[in-house]
Write a protein that holds these residues in place. Structure first.
Motif, PDB file in Angstrom:
ATOM      1  N   LEU A 127      23.451  -7.810 -17.840  1.00 21.86           N
ATOM      2  CA  LEU A 127      23.789  -9.024 -17.092  1.00 21.86           C
ATOM      3  C   LEU A 127      22.520  -9.848 -16.928  1.00 21.86           C
ATOM      4  N   GLY A 128      22.549 -11.117 -17.384  1.00 18.00           N
ATOM      5  CA  GLY A 128      21.379 -11.974 -17.291  1.00 18.00           C
ATOM      6  C   GLY A 128      21.020 -12.309 -15.851  1.00 18.00           C
ATOM      7  N   VAL A 129      19.728 -12.211 -15.519  1.00 20.16           N
ATOM      8  CA  VAL A 129      19.257 -12.536 -14.175  1.00 20.16           C
ATOM      9  C   VAL A 129      17.983 -13.360 -14.242  1.00 20.16           C
ATOM     10  N   ALA A 130      17.737 -14.099 -13.180  1.00 18.46           N
ATOM     11  CA  ALA A 130      16.502 -14.861 -13.008  1.00 18.46           C
ATOM     12  C   ALA A 130      15.843 -14.396 -11.716  1.00 18.46           C
ATOM     13  N   LEU A 131      14.576 -13.991 -11.796  1.00 19.44           N
ATOM     14  CA  LEU A 131      13.820 -13.507 -10.635  1.00 19.44           C
ATOM     15  C   LEU A 131      12.758 -14.537 -10.294  1.00 19.44           C
ATOM     16  N   THR A 132      12.745 -15.004  -9.051  1.00 21.55           N
ATOM     17  CA  THR A 132      11.812 -16.042  -8.629  1.00 21.55           C
ATOM     18  C   THR A 132      10.705 -15.452  -7.767  1.00 21.55           C
ATOM     19  N   TYR A 133       9.460 -15.821  -8.116  1.00 21.29           N
ATOM     20  CA  TYR A 133       8.269 -15.381  -7.368  1.00 21.29           C
ATOM     21  C   TYR A 133       7.522 -16.626  -6.886  1.00 21.29           C
ATOM     22  N   ARG A 134       7.219 -16.660  -5.619  1.00 20.25           N
ATOM     23  CA  ARG A 134       6.453 -17.765  -5.031  1.00 20.25           C
ATOM     24  C   ARG A 134       5.162 -17.195  -4.454  1.00 20.25           C
ATOM     25  N   ASP A 135       4.039 -17.776  -4.847  1.00 24.90           N
ATOM     26  CA  ASP A 135       2.729 -17.241  -4.447  1.00 24.90           C
ATOM     27  C   ASP A 135       2.636 -15.752  -4.783  1.00 24.90           C
ATOM     28  N   ALA A 136       3.196 -15.411  -5.947  1.00 24.31           N
ATOM     29  CA  ALA A 136       3.143 -14.057  -6.502  1.00 24.31           C
ATOM     30  C   ALA A 136       4.053 -13.058  -5.779  1.00 24.31           C
ATOM     31  N   GLN A 137       4.845 -13.506  -4.803  1.00 22.74           N
ATOM     32  CA  GLN A 137       5.738 -12.614  -4.051  1.00 22.74           C
ATOM     33  C   GLN A 137       7.200 -12.864  -4.441  1.00 22.74           C
ATOM     34  N   ALA A 170      -3.320  -7.627 -12.604  1.00 19.45           N
ATOM     35  CA  ALA A 170      -3.614  -7.767 -14.028  1.00 19.45           C
ATOM     36  C   ALA A 170      -2.890  -8.956 -14.636  1.00 19.45           C
ATOM     37  N   GLY A 171      -1.670  -9.226 -14.178  1.00 20.92           N
ATOM     38  CA  GLY A 171      -0.939 -10.386 -14.677  1.00 20.92           C
ATOM     39  C   GLY A 171      -1.399 -11.681 -14.042  1.00 20.92           C
ATOM     40  N   LEU A 172      -1.741 -11.633 -12.749  1.00 21.39           N
ATOM     41  CA  LEU A 172      -2.161 -12.839 -12.035  1.00 21.39           C
ATOM     42  C   LEU A 172      -3.472 -13.389 -12.576  1.00 21.39           C
ATOM     43  N   ALA A 173      -4.246 -12.559 -13.266  1.00 21.08           N
ATOM     44  CA  ALA A 173      -5.497 -13.038 -13.860  1.00 21.08           C
ATOM     45  C   ALA A 173      -5.240 -14.078 -14.941  1.00 21.08           C
ATOM     46  N   HIS A 174      -4.008 -14.132 -15.446  1.00 23.61           N
ATOM     47  CA  HIS A 174      -3.662 -15.089 -16.504  1.00 23.61           C
ATOM     48  C   HIS A 174      -2.778 -16.213 -15.974  1.00 23.61           C
ATOM     49  N   VAL A 175      -2.780 -16.428 -14.663  1.00 23.40           N
ATOM     50  CA  VAL A 175      -2.012 -17.508 -14.039  1.00 23.40           C
ATOM     51  C   VAL A 175      -2.981 -18.433 -13.306  1.00 23.40           C
ATOM     52  N   ASP A 176      -2.747 -19.733 -13.418  1.00 25.49           N
ATOM     53  CA  ASP A 176      -3.602 -20.701 -12.721  1.00 25.49           C
ATOM     54  C   ASP A 176      -3.702 -20.356 -11.245  1.00 25.49           C
ATOM     55  N   SER A 177      -4.895 -20.399 -10.696  1.00 26.04           N
ATOM     56  CA  SER A 177      -5.153 -20.154  -9.264  1.00 26.04           C
ATOM     57  C   SER A 177      -4.697 -18.779  -8.820  1.00 26.04           C
ATOM     58  N   GLY A 178      -4.636 -17.845  -9.756  1.00 24.27           N
ATOM     59  CA  GLY A 178      -4.227 -16.489  -9.404  1.00 24.27           C
ATOM     60  C   GLY A 178      -2.818 -16.395  -8.877  1.00 24.27           C
ATOM     61  N   GLY A 179      -1.976 -17.360  -9.249  1.00 24.17           N
ATOM     62  CA  GLY A 179      -0.579 -17.353  -8.817  1.00 24.17           C
ATOM     63  C   GLY A 179      -0.315 -18.117  -7.549  1.00 24.17           C
ATOM     64  N   LEU A 180      -1.332 -18.403  -6.761  1.00 27.01           N
ATOM     65  CA  LEU A 180      -1.140 -19.111  -5.495  1.00 27.01           C
ATOM     66  C   LEU A 180      -0.751 -20.558  -5.771  1.00 27.01           C
ATOM     67  N   GLY A 181       0.241 -21.033  -5.024  1.00 31.18           N
ATOM     68  CA  GLY A 181       0.704 -22.410  -5.198  1.00 31.18           C
ATOM     69  C   GLY A 181       1.708 -22.578  -6.319  1.00 31.18           C
ATOM     70  N   CYS A 264       2.141  -7.779 -15.234  1.00 33.07           N
ATOM     71  CA  CYS A 264       2.609  -8.151 -13.897  1.00 33.07           C
ATOM     72  C   CYS A 264       3.376  -7.019 -13.218  1.00 33.07           C
ATOM     73  N   GLY A 265       3.770  -6.013 -13.997  1.00 29.21           N
ATOM     74  CA  GLY A 265       4.509  -4.897 -13.415  1.00 29.21           C
ATOM     75  C   GLY A 265       5.983  -4.870 -13.754  1.00 29.21           C
ATOM     76  N   PHE A 266       6.435  -5.769 -14.635  1.00 30.36           N
ATOM     77  CA  PHE A 266       7.843  -5.796 -15.016  1.00 30.36           C
ATOM     78  C   PHE A 266       8.125  -4.743 -16.088  1.00 30.36           C
ATOM     79  N   SER A 267       9.378  -4.325 -16.166  1.00 29.51           N
ATOM     80  CA  SER A 267       9.821  -3.458 -17.252  1.00 29.51           C
ATOM     81  C   SER A 267      10.092  -4.326 -18.474  1.00 29.51           C
ATOM     82  N   VAL A 268       9.444  -4.020 -19.571  1.00 29.61           N
ATOM     83  CA  VAL A 268       9.612  -4.759 -20.822  1.00 29.61           C
ATOM     84  C   VAL A 268      10.017  -3.761 -21.901  1.00 29.61           C
ATOM     85  N   ASN A 269      11.030  -4.106 -22.677  1.00 30.12           N
ATOM     86  CA  ASN A 269      11.488  -3.178 -23.703  1.00 30.12           C
ATOM     87  C   ASN A 269      10.371  -2.926 -24.716  1.00 30.12           C
ATOM     88  N   PRO A 270      10.080  -1.654 -24.972  1.00 31.51           N
ATOM     89  CA  PRO A 270       8.954  -1.342 -25.864  1.00 31.51           C
ATOM     90  C   PRO A 270       9.228  -1.609 -27.331  1.00 31.51           C
TER      91      PRO A 270
END
Length: 702
Positions: A127-137, A170-181, A264-270
């Protein structure tokens, strides 16, 4: 109407195809109840696409080819996606896949020296889902819905163990401003592992519930549960593979993006592979098809994506799908065999389940010779009879399933199957409750149910007999020491228990038995259990629909088993939180002489069949009134508010009708509030609800 040659005109056929596709899509997405196989749905869609390609004038905005599959249920709060979630165009075979690869290569100016790179990923059937993260949360989860608007399933997704509540450093290192904002919406699939699907459907058969058709529908039904506690026990997992807007991310390709999701900690199909030629894409698809049976999750194809995100942006989208990706669909594997007989199997709760037994046939890598037919309604729907040549496959590539008969090969004189009137295990009458799909044997003495009933009696929430494990009980039943729960108290002895063989041998070749020490401890526990009280006895008896909470309610209301046995079905149904379905089940249980005889033996053996009334039962002042709860309440959950109303005798329904007495509307109340106003149903705010719960009375004048 057909033309002079007998063929249906293109416009009429297109209209019929659209009608069928919309009907089947609604059954699949909104009801989690597929009416046709995926292969049949894909065949109809391909026919419509071909028809519209040959007759462009037939393409209209409301054609199924121009929309994203899916529907938005009114059961959950609607959520608008950050960007549209598209469907995927399909390639039904390798030549179609090659055509798409050639078109894409040409559009991107590929050359032998500079080929287009593609990322191949397994197509997860979930089932397709969309997960929203704001300020990395993590803040929200939504289903795909119609592509633009989905259903808010945040509370249920929070119960899925592999969904991170915060993005990893580890994932936030590749996001502008470390994910904040930033607000980031990632996308993927919620799925149910195959082993969990098997366990869930086994439980459905045992409880007489409708089974799920496949793991995808099991995942969808589990994610759409109103109670997150139910979802938490369904063993769901996720694979993530997309994002709504990659602008804040420092990634340039799909392969890099999959690595970012992992960081970022997500499960990704190998099982993903970067390919630079049609041959490599073919090889990946062939490997995936060959290995699909080895996976513990359902896949129905391979998704091929242009690897470069810049190239994806350049190619863009059609009305319903990206031009930079395509789904190569696997063909279904189906085999023919002969159905020799339909045999009845009696489960631990007394459910009679018809099972098809057919000539062995190899499907999806293993030999199968039997498959559950679930219930008589399923047999009628599939129209199968003994002697039929049938088509079989594996639902979700794991559960053997009868698809249906080959009617032109049906032998003359075949007869429809009928459920037996008597239990094939014990000969007691079989009953079918109104509104139920299952036939049941309700005799407590039924041998087929004996071991499981005895194990349940000694379980923690029932009589809590420590040391009385599954193996010991099963061995006692097999050796004739136990047949019903009263045997624990009036016939089992320490000596006979100590001599029970465990069907194993020591290193010296001697039979292993329970032994005196363990037998003495178990018998002491059995003796202590005599005083557990009525609530535990009622639960331990295994009465249909009577769980631990219902047993406590009945014990608190009637105080003794004698009073409950003397109560009418109407008396029982008036108890808050009980209702007619449970009341009918209780009366049915005590109408069986064998059950009454076991209860009397428990009484004679000194088992307490009374309960101290620890709390007064609230007057049933709301009896006869129906409430519907909608929107978000500030001081209550809808579940707790509903339970409080039921304690006062009210009925709490899930939809608004002319029979609804009151609608309690919290914040963001939607379609139910609108329907209440249209029907003239009285609408209460949360303050009105609080007054009812405090006084026990409905609003004056009502």
């Amino acid at each position: 109407m057909a033309d002079e040659k007998g063929a249906t005109p293109p416009r009429a056929r297109a209209a019929e195809l659209n009608r069928l596709l919309n009907t089947y899509a609604y059954r699949y997405y909104a009801l989690d109840d597929p009416a046709v196989t995926d292969a049949e749905f894909d065949r109809l869609l391909q026919e419509l696409l071909a028809l519209e390609a040959a007759h462009p004038e037939l393409v209209s905005p409301d054609s199924y080819t121009q929309r994203v599959g899916g529907y938005v249920s009114e059961q959950f709060e609607p959520v608008r996606h950050a960007a549209r979630m598209y469907s995927m165009d399909d390639a039904m075979d390798l030549p179609e896949l090659d055509e798409w690869l050639s078109r894409t290569d040409e559009a991107l100016g590929a050359t032998p020296q500079h080929p287009v790179a593609y990322t191949c990923e397994l197509k997860i059937d979930g089932l397709g889902v969309a997960l929203t993260y704001r300020d990395a949360q993590f803040v929200r989860a939504a289903t795909r819905g119609d592509g633009t608007t989905g259903e808010n399933v945040t509370a249920n997704v929070l119960t899925i163990a592999d969904v991170p509540h915060a993005l990893a450093p580890a994932g936030l290192a590749h996001v502008d401003s470390g994910g904040l904002g930033h607000t980031i919406e990632v996308r993927g699939e919620v799925y149910m592992p195959k082993h969990s699907f098997v366990r869930l459907n086994e439980g459905a058969d045992a409880a007489g519930r409708e089974p799920f058709a496949n793991p995808r529908n099991a995942a969808a039904g589990s994610l759409r549960q109103k109670d997150p506690k139910v979802t938490s026990h369904r063993d769901l997992e996720t694979f993530l593979y997309a994002v709504a807007d990659e602008s804040p991310l420092d990634v340039r390709t799909q392969a890099e993006f999959l690595q970012w999701l992992t960081d970022c900690g997500f499960s990704v199909n190998p099982h993903a592979c970067r390919c630079t030629s049609a041959r490599e894409v073919h090889e990946f698809c062939e490997r995936a098809l060959a290995q699909r049976d080895e996976l513990d999750y359902d896949i129905d194809g391979v998704v091929v994506k242009v690897d470069s995100l810049a190239s994806q942006e350049a190619l863009g989208f059609t009305a319903r799908a990206p031009r930079w990706a395509i789904a190569f669909k696997f063909p279904p594997e189906e085999k023919r065999t002969v159905l020799r007989q339909i045999r009845i199997q009696v489960g631990r709760t007394g459910v009679l389940t018809p099972v098809a037994e057919f000539d062995p046939v190899v499907v999806a890598g293993s030999t199968i010779a039997r498959a559950t037919l679930h219930n008589i309604d399923e047999i009628r729907r599939k129209n199968v009879r003994a002697g039929d040549t049938i088509v079989v496959h594996k639902a979700g590539d794991v559960i053997p399933e009868v698809v249906g008969p080959v009617l032109e090969l049906r032998p003359e004189g075949s007869e429809e199957f009928e459920m037996p009137e008597l239990c094939p295990s014990c000969g007691s009458p079989v009953m079918r409750e109104e509104g139920e799909v299952a036939f049941r044997c309700v005799s407590i003495d039924c041998p087929a149910q004996a071991a499981e009933r005895l194990i349940h009696w000694g379980s923690r929430n029932a009589m809590d007999i420590d040391g009385l494990g599954d193996e010991i009980v099963s061995r006692m039943v097999a050796q004739g020491l136990l047949s019903d729960v009263a045997d624990f108290y009036d016939s089992l002895t320490e000596k006979s228990l100590a001599e029970v063989s465990m069907d194993r041998q020591s290193m010296d070749g001697d039979d292993i038995v329970v032994g005196k020490v363990i037998a003495r401890k178990i018998m002491a526990q059995i003796d202590e259990s005599r005083g557990r009280g009525l609530a535990r006895v009622l639960f331990g008896l295994g009465i249909r629909h009577v769980g631990a909470n219902v047993a406590a309610t009945l014990a608190g209301r009637f105080g003794s088993l004698q009073a409950l046995q003397a109560a009418t079905e109407e008396d029982i149904a008036q108890v808050g939180g009980i209702g007619p379905k449970i009341a009918a089940s209780v009366r049915a249980f005590f109408s069986v002489p064998e059950n009454v005889a076991v209860v009397e033996r428990l009484r004679e053996a000194g088992v307490s069949l009374e309960q101290e009334l620890t709390a007064p039962v609230r007057p049933q002042t709301l009896a006869g009134l129906t409430f519907v709860l909608t929107g978000t309440l500030q001081s209550h959950t809808r579940s707790s508010a509903g339970a409080a109303l039921k304690e006062l005798g009210a009925k709490v329904a899930g939809s608004v009708s002319k029979k609804t007495s009151f609608v309690v509307a919290g914040e963001a109340a939607g379609s139910k509030l609108e329907r209440a106003r249209a029907l003239g149903v009285t609408v209460l705010d949360e303050a009105g609800l609080d007054r009812i719960l405090a006084t026990g009375e409905p609003p004056r004048g009502e």
